[in-house]
Design a protein around this motif. Structure first.
Motif, PDB file in Angstrom:
ATOM      1  N   ASN A  27       0.861  -1.186   0.000  1.00  0.00           N
ATOM      2  CA  ASN A  27       0.000   0.000   0.000  1.00  0.00           C
ATOM      3  C   ASN A  27       0.898   1.238   0.000  1.00  0.00           C
ATOM      4  OD1 ASN A  27      -1.637   2.148   0.632  1.00  0.00           O
ATOM      5  ND2 ASN A  27      -2.827   1.046   2.192  1.00  0.00           N
ATOM      6  N   HIS A  30       1.352   3.714   2.796  1.00  0.00           N
ATOM      7  CA  HIS A  30       2.078   3.358   4.019  1.00  0.00           C
ATOM      8  C   HIS A  30       3.496   3.924   4.049  1.00  0.00           C
ATOM      9  CE1 HIS A  30      -0.714  -0.247   5.197  1.00  0.00           C
ATOM     10  NE2 HIS A  30      -1.343   0.916   5.155  1.00  0.00           N
ATOM     11  N   ARG A  32       4.393   6.848   4.430  1.00  0.00           N
ATOM     12  CA  ARG A  32       4.553   7.827   5.510  1.00  0.00           C
ATOM     13  C   ARG A  32       4.666   7.166   6.881  1.00  0.00           C
ATOM     14  NH1 ARG A  32      -1.156  10.678   6.520  1.00  0.00           N
ATOM     15  NH2 ARG A  32      -2.527   8.864   6.487  1.00  0.00           N
ATOM     16  N   ARG A  33       4.358   5.874   6.950  1.00  0.00           N
ATOM     17  CA  ARG A  33       4.467   5.168   8.228  1.00  0.00           C
ATOM     18  C   ARG A  33       5.897   4.684   8.513  1.00  0.00           C
ATOM     19  NH1 ARG A  33      -0.683   1.074   8.461  1.00  0.00           N
ATOM     20  NH2 ARG A  33      -2.365   2.628   8.406  1.00  0.00           N
ATOM     21  N   LEU A  34       6.752   4.768   7.506  1.00  0.00           N
ATOM     22  CA  LEU A  34       8.101   4.224   7.693  1.00  0.00           C
ATOM     23  C   LEU A  34       8.861   4.947   8.792  1.00  0.00           C
ATOM     24  CD1 LEU A  34       9.037   3.588   3.968  1.00  0.00           C
ATOM     25  CD2 LEU A  34       8.513   1.874   5.719  1.00  0.00           C
ATOM     26  N   VAL A  36       7.949   5.370  11.652  1.00  0.00           N
ATOM     27  CA  VAL A  36       7.801   4.627  12.905  1.00  0.00           C
ATOM     28  C   VAL A  36       9.016   3.734  13.126  1.00  0.00           C
ATOM     29  CG1 VAL A  36       6.467   2.846  14.092  1.00  0.00           C
ATOM     30  CG2 VAL A  36       5.296   4.673  12.836  1.00  0.00           C
ATOM     31  N   TYR A  37       9.398   3.009  12.075  1.00  0.00           N
ATOM     32  CA  TYR A  37      10.555   2.117  12.216  1.00  0.00           C
ATOM     33  C   TYR A  37      11.835   2.924  12.426  1.00  0.00           C
ATOM     34  CZ  TYR A  37       7.530  -1.698  10.683  1.00  0.00           C
ATOM     35  OH  TYR A  37       6.530  -2.632  10.597  1.00  0.00           O
TER      36      TYR A  37
ATOM     37  N   ASP B 108      15.213  -3.394  16.622  1.00  0.00           N
ATOM     38  CA  ASP B 108      13.775  -3.224  16.485  1.00  0.00           C
ATOM     39  C   ASP B 108      13.279  -4.478  15.774  1.00  0.00           C
ATOM     40  OD1 ASP B 108      11.325  -1.940  16.732  1.00  0.00           O
ATOM     41  OD2 ASP B 108      11.476  -1.020  14.752  1.00  0.00           O
ATOM     42  N   LEU B 110      11.695  -5.861  12.990  1.00  0.00           N
ATOM     43  CA  LEU B 110      11.372  -5.357  11.650  1.00  0.00           C
ATOM     44  C   LEU B 110      10.542  -6.393  10.889  1.00  0.00           C
ATOM     45  CD1 LEU B 110      14.936  -3.917  11.145  1.00  0.00           C
ATOM     46  CD2 LEU B 110      12.850  -2.603  11.571  1.00  0.00           C
ATOM     47  N   TYR B 145       3.428  -2.364  11.002  1.00  0.00           N
ATOM     48  CA  TYR B 145       3.009  -0.987  10.724  1.00  0.00           C
ATOM     49  C   TYR B 145       2.803  -0.696   9.242  1.00  0.00           C
ATOM     50  CZ  TYR B 145       4.622  -0.874  15.488  1.00  0.00           C
ATOM     51  OH  TYR B 145       4.789  -1.174  16.821  1.00  0.00           O
ATOM     52  N   VAL B 146       3.392  -1.513   8.377  1.00  0.00           N
ATOM     53  CA  VAL B 146       3.196  -1.315   6.936  1.00  0.00           C
ATOM     54  C   VAL B 146       2.832  -2.650   6.280  1.00  0.00           C
ATOM     55  CG1 VAL B 146       4.799   0.643   6.716  1.00  0.00           C
ATOM     56  CG2 VAL B 146       5.667  -1.683   6.438  1.00  0.00           C
ATOM     57  N   ALA B 147       1.989  -2.594   5.241  1.00  0.00           N
ATOM     58  CA  ALA B 147       1.646  -3.790   4.470  1.00  0.00           C
ATOM     59  C   ALA B 147       2.735  -4.016   3.427  1.00  0.00           C
ATOM     60  CB  ALA B 147       0.291  -3.607   3.806  1.00  0.00           C
ATOM     61  N   ASP B 210       0.171   6.630  17.155  1.00  0.00           N
ATOM     62  CA  ASP B 210       1.380   7.281  16.655  1.00  0.00           C
ATOM     63  C   ASP B 210       1.274   8.796  16.863  1.00  0.00           C
ATOM     64  OD1 ASP B 210       3.905   7.316  15.160  1.00  0.00           O
ATOM     65  OD2 ASP B 210       2.723   8.356  13.629  1.00  0.00           O
ATOM     66  N   LEU B 213       0.738  10.426  13.217  1.00  0.00           N
ATOM     67  CA  LEU B 213      -0.387  10.030  12.356  1.00  0.00           C
ATOM     68  C   LEU B 213      -1.678   9.787  13.133  1.00  0.00           C
ATOM     69  CD1 LEU B 213       1.547   7.639   9.931  1.00  0.00           C
ATOM     70  CD2 LEU B 213       0.893  10.022   9.568  1.00  0.00           C
ATOM     71  N   GLU B 216      -4.802   6.519  13.001  1.00  0.00           N
ATOM     72  CA  GLU B 216      -4.588   5.660  11.828  1.00  0.00           C
ATOM     73  C   GLU B 216      -3.602   4.540  12.150  1.00  0.00           C
ATOM     74  OE1 GLU B 216      -2.870   7.708   8.375  1.00  0.00           O
ATOM     75  OE2 GLU B 216      -1.752   5.879   7.925  1.00  0.00           O
ATOM     76  N   LEU B 217      -2.662   4.865  13.035  1.00  0.00           N
ATOM     77  CA  LEU B 217      -1.548   3.933  13.248  1.00  0.00           C
ATOM     78  C   LEU B 217      -1.333   3.701  14.749  1.00  0.00           C
ATOM     79  CD1 LEU B 217       0.690   2.403  11.707  1.00  0.00           C
ATOM     80  CD2 LEU B 217       2.152   4.400  12.049  1.00  0.00           C
ATOM     81  N   ILE B 219       0.869   1.974  17.761  1.00  0.00           N
ATOM     82  CA  ILE B 219       2.252   1.556  17.980  1.00  0.00           C
ATOM     83  C   ILE B 219       2.301   0.687  19.238  1.00  0.00           C
ATOM     84  CG2 ILE B 219       4.640   2.343  18.221  1.00  0.00           C
ATOM     85  CD1 ILE B 219       3.380   3.446  15.724  1.00  0.00           C
TER      86      ILE B 219
END
Lengths: 251, 283
Positions: A27, A30, A32-34, A36-37, B108, B110, B145-147, B210, B213, B216-217, B219
């Motif tokens: 997607n 997503h 912009r979610r990177l 977080v990591y 982390d 991952l 956190y990401v697909a 988060d 965001l 939406e997210l 953590i």
């Protein structure tokens, strides 16, 4: 999973480039979610360093410490899964970190924090005791080379910050002690589970330094007393060290 | 076969060593990250000796990078082995995640794309871990956190891993909630699809939105109280698995020990309400 995926992810984490990773996202929103990591990884390293260097953090302030630690992490990312001893060259990094120039004694503080950490986590090897000594033939003692217990760190500082460091390791720091000009030698070691420290006169430092290098008691005493025979009472210092777990048990 | 009791346990923090060691032996057990005890010596290791003597113990690894490209680090496995010999834990676990790449350790958990190639590699790495440590390992589902582009679902990936390695699962109910929220999946369907007999331990914890965001997210911070939705999912999971060891995880904003004991009591009530074990899981 391709090599490109992990490399692309690593590049993202190190703040280099997201582009290669985007192709692996199912997607595109997503992307912009990177962050977080990225944030998790950076924070883990910064907090590990903060925990390892509490006096540096206290003196420099958390807001100053974080970017300094982040820069260290970028230069020296952890190579071990255990962060227990992460940050071996942090004192050197502090010395090279331009914004820290205003606090020229900060690297010495970092050296002492590091010595504390290493002493705290060092092996529980048996220490030499007065009872052990009593079991030796007196005439064999001069040739005994006891070595130092695994927790001992002999630290040489450019500035005499031991008192300042000690005050800033406490929950409520005392009024800031003065920083004395000139170098200082400090003994840091663990005794009965608790890390101890004390500044050492140069002769005592030389004595321990010789023992650490494997010298016999006699050779260490000679090395320590050459500049000024009156400056050290070797028997008294040795017995003090014995009762505080400074020497390694003979094998 | 060693296994944890079907009771509630707590993640052990150095801040609570004294109170935790003195607490009542009413079935409580403790879990630690072995990475925090990979030192040559010192008081922390001696504290853990005292705990191991008094309570069941679980070693929950975060650093072996089983989902990475490279095989598990031999030195790290050696230190694992030393800890197992010293503390004789009742359970050992790791994650469906990677943490290191080409010598850099990211600290982390991952995400691993659920592809066939990644599965084959993961199976190989779990097998190396189990063979080297001579123990069954429980594998935890991660917070995601990401697909990522994948060939199968995470549950299929885990199911295949269980079937091919004989490992067990550490079902983190909070991670199910967080991942499903973040990826738009149904947590109930996820829990239904878990191979229930393989579940050897359950985790619950708190999460946060988060900072950038918002809602939406979510953590997985382990830094906030456990939300009611997660408590409900715990009940749902226990109804499917039967009684299992349940751990309260809290790693940041650590509250008073008594507050954690309150959470633990509630988790114990959930376990007690679960129907009898449907089948003995392999341990």
């Amino acid at each position: 999973m391709s090599a490109e995926f992990n490399q692309a992810f690593a590049d993202t984490l190190l703040g280099r480039d997201d582009r290669n990773l985007l192709a692996h996202l199912a997607n595109p929103d997503h992307a912009r979610r990177l962050n977080v990591y990225r944030n998790n990884v950076t924070r883990a390293a910064i907090e590990a360093l903060r925990a390892a260097y509490p006096a540096v953090n206290r003196i420099a302030g958390a807001n100053f410490f974080s970017p300094m630690a982040r820069q260290y992490w970028l230069n020296h990312p952890p190579s071990s899964a255990s962060l227990t001893l992460y940050g071996h060259d942090f004192a050197g990094h502090v010395a090279r970190y331009d914004p820290a120039r205003a606090l020229p004694y900060l690297p010495a503080i970092a050296q002492l924090d590091r010595a504390w950490l290493e002493a705290h986590h060092s092996a529980n090897d048996p220490v030499l005791t007065a009872t052990d000594i009593a079991s030796f033939e007196p005439e064999s003692l001069p040739s005994l080379a006891p070595g130092l217990s695994a927790s001992v760190r002999l630290v040489q500082l450019d500035v005499a910050v031991h008192a300042v460091w000690q005050a800033n390791r406490q929950a409520e720091p005392d009024p800031q002690p003065r920083i004395e000009p000139g170098p200082q030698s400090v003994l840091v070691w663990r005794h009965q589970g608790v890390v101890q420290s004390m500044p050492l006169p140069p002769q005592h430092f030389a004595f321990l330094d010789q023992l650490e290098r494997g010298a016999s008691l006699q050779a260490a005493i000679e090395a320590a007393t050459i500049p000024d025979p009156a400056a050290i009472d070797p028997a008294q210092f040795f017995s003090h060290g014995l009762s505080h777990g400074v020497f390694a048990a003979s094998r | 076969m060693q296994r944890l009791p079907d009771t509630a346990g707590l993640g052990l923090k150095p801040e609570h060593f004294r109170q935790a060691l003195d607490c009542a032996k009413d079935g409580i057990w403790f879990e630690v990250h072995p990475e925090n005890y990979m030192a040559e010596g010192g008081p922390r290791l001696q504290w853990l000796d005292a705990f191991a003597e008094r309570f069941p113990l679980s070693l929950h690894g975060v650093g072996l990078s089983l989902g990475g490209l490279e095989p598990p680090d031999r030195e790290h496995l050696k230190r694992w082995k030393q800890l197992i010999t010293r503390y004789r834990p009742d359970a050992i676990s790791e994650h469906l995640a990677w943490t290191s790449h080409q010598g850099t350790h990211f600290n982390d958990l991952l995400p691993v794309p659920a592809t066939q190639a990644a599965l084959d590699r993961f199976v190989e790495h779990v097998t190396i871990m189990q063979d080297t440590l001579d123990r069954q390992v429980l594998i935890e589902n991660p917070s995601v956190y990401v697909a990522l582009k994948s060939d199968m679902t995470e549950i299929d990936f885990l199911r295949e891993t269980v079937a091919r390695t004989g490992c067990g699962l550490l079902l983190d109910v909070n991670n199910v909630h967080v991942s499903c929220h973040n990826l738009g999946l149904d947590p109930i369907a996820y829990l239904d699809a878990v191979p229930h007999d393989a579940v050897g331990e359950i985790h619950i914890a708190g999460h946060e939105e988060d900072a950038a965001l918002g809602g939406e997210l979510l953590i997985d911070t382990h830094g906030a109280p456990i939300v009611e939705t997660v408590w409900s999912l715990l009940d749902y999971a226990l109804a499917l698995t039967g009684p299992r060891p349940v751990l309260i995880e809290r790693d940041t904003n650590i509250p008073a020990f008594d507050d954690l004991l309150d959470d633990r009591r509630r988790a114990q009530t959930c376990i007690d309400a679960a129907p009898a074990r449907r089948a003995a899981h392999v341990c």
